[in-house]
Scaffold this active site. Sequence first.
Site, PDB file in Angstrom:
ATOM      1  N   HIS A  97      64.784  55.042 116.136  1.00 38.76           N
ATOM      2  CA  HIS A  97      64.288  55.505 114.848  1.00 38.76           C
ATOM      3  C   HIS A  97      62.973  54.795 114.538  1.00 38.76           C
ATOM      4  O   HIS A  97      62.550  53.878 115.247  1.00 38.76           O
ATOM      5  CB  HIS A  97      65.317  55.261 113.743  1.00 38.76           C
ATOM      6  CG  HIS A  97      66.455  56.223 113.765  1.00 38.76           C
ATOM      7  ND1 HIS A  97      66.305  57.571 113.508  1.00 38.76           N
ATOM      8  CD2 HIS A  97      67.778  56.044 114.044  1.00 38.76           C
ATOM      9  CE1 HIS A  97      67.477  58.177 113.609  1.00 38.76           C
ATOM     10  NE2 HIS A  97      68.382  57.280 113.939  1.00 38.76           N
ATOM     11  N   ASP A 124      57.457  58.005 111.841  1.00 35.48           N
ATOM     12  CA  ASP A 124      57.876  59.407 111.843  1.00 35.48           C
ATOM     13  C   ASP A 124      56.742  60.355 111.493  1.00 35.48           C
ATOM     14  O   ASP A 124      56.545  61.375 112.153  1.00 35.48           O
ATOM     15  CB  ASP A 124      59.024  59.622 110.848  1.00 35.48           C
ATOM     16  CG  ASP A 124      60.371  59.221 111.413  1.00 35.48           C
ATOM     17  OD1 ASP A 124      60.452  58.963 112.622  1.00 35.48           O
ATOM     18  OD2 ASP A 124      61.342  59.147 110.636  1.00 35.48           O
TER      19      ASP A 124
END
Length: 392
Positions: free
Chosen positions: A139, A169
């Site tokens: 992540h 992200d």
Amino acid sequence: MTDARPAPAPGPLRGVRLVELAGIGPAPFAAMVLADLGADVIRVDRVAEVRPERFGTAHPDLLNRGRRSLAVDLKQPAGRQLVLDLAGTADVLVEGFRPGVAERLGLGPAECLAANPRLVYGRMTGWGQDGPNAGNAGHDINYLALTGTLHGIGRAGERPVPPMNLVGDFGGGGMLLALGVVCALYEVRGGGSGQVVDAAMVDGVSLLSTMIHSLRGMGRWQDARGVNMLDGGAPYYDTYECADGGYLAVGAIEPRFYAELVRLTGFPLPPDEALDRDDPANWPALRRAWARLFRTRSRDDWAGLLEHTDACVVPVLDWREAPEHPHLAARRVFVEHAGRTQPAPAPRFSRTPGAIRRPPPQPGEHTDELLAEVLGLDAARIRRLRDAGSVA
């Protein structure tokens, strides 16, 4: 098979068709940005996600705005063939699976480029398509950690602080993918062939940190956290609590801006001293002095005094307050669409502005429409696909 497309939409990417294999986070963000700028985005959702009773209502995920959705079972040969047929009509295909997943589905670059040699095949991952970590889960926080970026975020002597998931992200991931897709499209429009865009968050985050690496090389950045000019180490580039518990963001880097801040605030309060700000040894004492001064008035009192000057001070607004700020409201940085306040398309174009053209669709909301419009399938063929569970 037909290639009927919707009427040209606003935005510089009008006429571009993009097929998005459903995912979460950075790949949908890239597709959203491209849809805002005029691309006709078709989202391929999972059949298990279809809830017909919700059709006609906006899906809550704003990252999915601006496109239509059809639901396909990618594990069925007929479903895979439909996606290949869509790729044959498209300019771009975007997927955000782990490396090898699209290939196992029969929808990897080899198959899609065979169906359409001019296709731009965009791939979004954290680690990239190769390397020792490529197959690992991860992540945003992991990608920031391994690139050195997370090490530099936080207070001196304290642990690193995750900056939400905006850096990896979306900044280093989705935005990098969108840029890569547009660059590859430019090359195709100039006569080139299609190609694969390998957008990895570790690549993008590292790219974003280029200036820090530059400063390190010039001896102007220490590896210790929270002791540098731009990481909260300097007292003139930090946040300060006010009398009412609100906060100010101070960015008076240049000497003339700092001088303006000093002049307007009357800094320092007695018995504090106006120490030399260019000597890092003075920074702790200066920070304490500024903190004592800013705690004498409310956030909005200080903002009223300082915001519209060259002191480089603004209030720290929360999520609710930000859309209501006069500057952001005047520029329509946030807009209302389908009953939701949300960030507006960016950047701005003088002649071909972007726009939010549709609310986020429910999965499968446009299956029949897209199969008929894009692939030219008749009602009987669509019904057979539905009966077989290939689409929903």
